[in-house]
Design an enzyme around this catalytic site. Structure first.
Site, short mmCIF file in Angstrom:
data_model
loop_
_atom_site.label_atom_id
_atom_site.label_comp_id
_atom_site.label_asym_id
_atom_site.label_seq_id
_atom_site.Cartn_x
_atom_site.Cartn_y
_atom_site.Cartn_z
CG ASP A 1 -3.16 4.62 0.60
OD1 ASP A 1 -3.09 4.57 -0.63
OD2 ASP A 1 -4.09 4.12 1.26
CG HIS A 2 1.50 5.34 4.95
ND1 HIS A 2 0.84 6.05 5.91
CD2 HIS A 2 1.06 4.07 5.03
CE1 HIS A 2 0.04 5.23 6.57
NE2 HIS A 2 0.15 4.03 6.06
CG HIS B 1 -5.66 -2.15 9.13
ND1 HIS B 1 -5.26 -1.48 10.26
CD2 HIS B 1 -6.22 -1.23 8.32
CE1 HIS B 1 -5.58 -0.20 10.13
NE2 HIS B 1 -6.15 -0.02 8.96
CD GLU C 1 -7.78 0.23 1.50
OE1 GLU C 1 -6.64 -0.20 1.27
OE2 GLU C 1 -8.11 0.80 2.54
CG ASN D 1 -1.83 1.12 1.33
OD1 ASN D 1 -1.44 2.25 1.08
ND2 ASN D 1 -3.08 0.85 1.66
CG HIS E 1 -8.39 4.12 0.79
ND1 HIS E 1 -8.62 3.89 2.13
CD2 HIS E 1 -9.59 4.46 0.27
CE1 HIS E 1 -9.90 4.11 2.40
NE2 HIS E 1 -10.51 4.46 1.28
NE ARG F 1 -8.72 7.33 3.94
CZ ARG F 1 -9.59 6.98 4.88
NH1 ARG F 1 -10.73 7.64 5.01
NH2 ARG F 1 -9.34 5.99 5.70
CD GLU G 1 -7.14 -6.31 2.93
OE1 GLU G 1 -7.37 -5.87 1.78
OE2 GLU G 1 -6.44 -5.70 3.77
CB THR H 1 -9.58 1.26 6.95
OG1 THR H 1 -9.18 1.89 5.75
CG2 THR H 1 -10.92 0.61 6.76
NE ARG I 1 -8.08 11.21 5.18
CZ ARG I 1 -8.52 10.57 6.26
NH1 ARG I 1 -7.69 9.86 6.99
NH2 ARG I 1 -9.77 10.66 6.63
N1 PXP Z 1 -5.84 -3.27 4.06
C1 PXP Z 1 -6.75 -2.29 4.16
C2 PXP Z 1 -8.14 -2.58 3.72
C3 PXP Z 1 -6.41 -1.01 4.64
O1 PXP Z 1 -7.35 -0.05 4.75
C4 PXP Z 1 -5.08 -0.75 4.99
C5 PXP Z 1 -4.69 0.60 5.46
O2 PXP Z 1 -4.74 1.52 4.44
C6 PXP Z 1 -4.15 -1.81 4.87
C7 PXP Z 1 -4.57 -3.06 4.42
C8 PXP Z 1 -2.72 -1.63 5.23
O3 PXP Z 1 -2.63 -1.40 6.59
P1 PXP Z 1 -1.26 -0.88 7.20
O4 PXP Z 1 -0.98 0.46 6.57
O5 PXP Z 1 -1.54 -0.81 8.66
O6 PXP Z 1 -0.20 -1.90 6.85
#
Ligand code: PXP
Length: 415
Positions: free
Chosen positions: A185-186, A367, A246, A183, A219, A221, A327, A277, A225
């Site tokens: 996103d960060h 997550h 996502e 992921n 994701h 959103r 998931e 989430t 953001r």
């Molecule tokens: N799966 C889903 C559905 C999520 O919303 C997230 C967080 O964006 C992740 C996985 C990844 O989680 P983490 O960033 O805590 O590894």
């Protein structure tokens, strides 16, 4: 074993045989039930066939529901109501030489099997596999109804085959190693902090793929953001593995997804105030809406994953609305306050994974997973993919993204 005349209503000569590649052992699979997806049965048969070993002729495996098996039960055994399995040998009785290429027919009711699985607290697929083995042993001449000794011999043989089956399933799982999906996103969050154009999640995705990630997750959103529409557009063009979008089930985002066509969408609950989430999606109470959304995605050949808590009700409902994947939310496990709690929450994930796979769903997990808590997943063969973001990016700041991804890929390969 008693002798039954086989009618063409049981054997379907036109059905496509299921042939195991290396050995010429034919299983003619004929599906007339809706409790287990056909694709799932096809996937689960090769290890079973290997565990059963060679057999002297073609076997027809017919999967039906209660109405149909009740008809055979009445016609051939003069018993009323449904049963779980019937086996018809073509090597016994008055004319065993008429069709020397055929060995016998096994008929299983997946509807009865589902009831029995629920009562026993096991997965439907495990019950069906047990019943096929049972029918198979009848074809070999074992008969538990003759005497106590015969019953014990048949049980022992059944246990032997089932333990071979477990070993074959493990082998199959080793061949289908779990994957890491990253992921990014960060990376976008960091970029948005200054409103400029670096770091770029598109570049991060490319580095993650080069380091061994087999999927990229973003994701989009509603409040935009972190990930922007531009990121989605570019990633759609550049991702070489699988792009997983996502999203909350808002109409605006659904339309974007249908247009951009990622390989996969993951539906999650989305709240404006949350940092990330927070919990799994509630499926049970919004089945109708979700089933409609799933159908829209399927029409565009987009796979659908639902992010849910490992709760049996939510898992079954996911299957009912037509999801391809669940998931399982690992966040509560990741945030456990002590070892006892972690063990308990992990067990729920393990059981959820088994239930979901037994229902024919593909399973992923995510997550809060990190370089330490991922290790507990060793041996949970049902989970095909781990979605990881935060811990990976946190490590990447210190050691570099390439190394952070490679280390996680290495850990997942050992599970
Ligand atoms: N799966 C889903 C559905 C999520 O919303 C997230 C967080 O964006 C992740 C996985 C990844 O989680 P983490 O960033 O805590 O590894």
């Amino acid at each position: 074993m008693e002798f039954f005349t086989i009618e063409s209503s049981i054997r379907n000569r036109r059905a496509r045989p299921f042939i195991l590649k290396r050995r010429a052992m034919e299983i003619q699979l004929n599906n007339r039930q809706n409790w287990i997806p056909f694709q799932e049965i096809q996937q689960r048969l090769p290890p079973l066939i290997r565990a059963l070993g060679p057999h002297p002729g073609e076997v027809s495996l017919l999967l039906v529901e209660d109405r149909e098996i009740s008809r055979y039960n009445r016609r051939y055994l003069n018993r009323s109501g449904p049963t779980n399995v019937l086996a018809f040998s073509l090597r016994e009785g008055l004319f065993p030489e008429i069709n020397p290429g055929l060995w016998g027919d096994i008929v299983v009711s997946t509807e009865t099997a589902a009831r029995e699985a629920r009562q026993a607290g096991i997965s439907l697929m495990d019950r069906v596999l047990f019943l096929i083995v049972h029918g198979w042993l009848h074809l070999q001449g074992y008969d538990h109804e003759k005497s106590l000794q015969d019953e014990q011999i048949m049980e022992a043989r059944s246990r032997e085959i089932l333990s071979r089956l477990k070993a074959e399933q493990r082998r199959e799982m080793v061949m289908n190693k779990p994957r890491l999906a990253v992921n990014v996103d960060h990376v976008a969050t960091l970029r948005q902090a200054r409103g400029g154009n670096e770091p770029d999640p598109v570049t991060a995705a490319a580095i993650a793929e080069l380091a061994g990630a087999e999927g990229i997750i973003i994701h989009l959103r509603e409040d935009r953001r972190h990930i922007q529409d531009r990121d989605l557009r570019l990633l759609r063009e550049t991702v070489k593995t699988r792009l997983n979008l996502e999203m909350g089930a808002a109409e605006e985002i659904i339309r974007i997804a249908l247009k951009v066509k990622p390989e996969l969408v993951t539906l999650v609950p989305e709240k404006r105030q949350e940092l990330t989430t927070e919990g799994g999606l509630e499926i049970v109470r919004q089945k109708k809406n979700l089933a409609q959304a799933v159908t829209r995605f399927h029409r565009r050949q987009i796979e659908v994953s639902l992010f849910i808590d490992p709760d049996p009700g939510q898992i079954r409902a996911s299957r009912e609305v037509g999801a391809d994947i669940v998931e399982l939310h690992t966040g509560h496990y990741a945030n456990a306050r002590n070892e006892k709690e972690a063990r308990k929450l992990f067990q729920r994930i393990e059981e959820g994974a088994e239930l979901a796979a037994g229902l024919g769903l593909k399973v992923s997990a995510g997550h809060g997973l990190n370089y330490i808590n991922i290790k507990r997943f060793a041996g949970v063969g049902e989970i095909e993919e781990y979605s990881i973001g935060h811990s990976l990016m946190a490590r990447a700041i210190l050691v570099g993204l390439d190394r952070a991804v490679r280390e996680m890929v290495g850990l997942i390969e050992q599970l």
